[in-house]
Design a protein around this motif. Structure first.
Motif, PDB file in Angstrom:
ATOM      1  N   ARG A 126     -16.085 -32.742  10.569  1.00  0.00           N
ATOM      2  CA  ARG A 126     -15.144 -32.357   9.510  1.00  0.00           C
ATOM      3  C   ARG A 126     -15.762 -31.305   8.590  1.00  0.00           C
ATOM      4  NH1 ARG A 126     -14.414 -38.081   9.266  1.00  0.00           N
ATOM      5  NH2 ARG A 126     -15.656 -38.101   7.359  1.00  0.00           N
TER       6      ARG A 126
ATOM      7  N   ALA B 268     -14.370 -27.430   8.118  1.00  0.00           N
ATOM      8  CA  ALA B 268     -13.997 -26.879   6.813  1.00  0.00           C
ATOM      9  C   ALA B 268     -14.782 -25.603   6.529  1.00  0.00           C
ATOM     10  CB  ALA B 268     -14.242 -27.917   5.719  1.00  0.00           C
ATOM     11  N   ARG B 269     -16.066 -25.603   6.850  1.00  0.00           N
ATOM     12  CA  ARG B 269     -16.897 -24.425   6.603  1.00  0.00           C
ATOM     13  C   ARG B 269     -16.448 -23.256   7.485  1.00  0.00           C
ATOM     14  NH1 ARG B 269     -23.106 -25.168   7.603  1.00  0.00           N
ATOM     15  NH2 ARG B 269     -22.821 -26.647   5.909  1.00  0.00           N
TER      16      ARG B 269
ATOM     17  N   LYS C  84     -13.533 -22.738   8.753  1.00  0.00           N
ATOM     18  CA  LYS C  84     -12.191 -22.260   8.435  1.00  0.00           C
ATOM     19  C   LYS C  84     -12.287 -21.084   7.467  1.00  0.00           C
ATOM     20  CE  LYS C  84      -8.689 -25.071   7.951  1.00  0.00           C
ATOM     21  NZ  LYS C  84      -7.802 -26.117   7.426  1.00  0.00           N
TER      22      LYS C  84
END
Length: 86
Positions: A29, A33-34, A36
């Motif tokens: 996760r 997120a990084r 993205k």
């Protein structure tokens, strides 16, 4: 553990592994997120080694000569030393 506990545990594992939706790990996760916001660039399968230049090659020869010189010195010292009769 008793057999009944083992059977219950085995059932729980089968039930959990058969779940339709599996939640990703915390690391997965975090990376999602990084990436993205800032996707990583392409990485070659085997990266080219960094070019060390002439100084790197010089140091390897010096260390090789130093080690061989020490071995030769030990051989000569043992050969000329009076170690006694066998």
């Amino acid at each position: 553990m008793s057999e009944r506990d083992d059977e219950g545990r085995e059932f729980d594992l089968k039930w959990a592994e058969g779940a339709a939706h599996k939640e990703p790990s915390a690391r997965a996760r975090m990376l999602a997120a990084r990436w993205k916001e800032n996707p990583p660039g392409p990485v070659p399968f085997r990266a080219e080694p960094e070019h060390r230049g002439a100084a790197g090659r010089h140091r390897s020869w010096v260390s090789t000569v130093l080690v061989l010189g020490c071995v030769l010195a030990v051989i000569l010292l043992l050969g000329y030393a009076d170690v006694g009769p066998y």
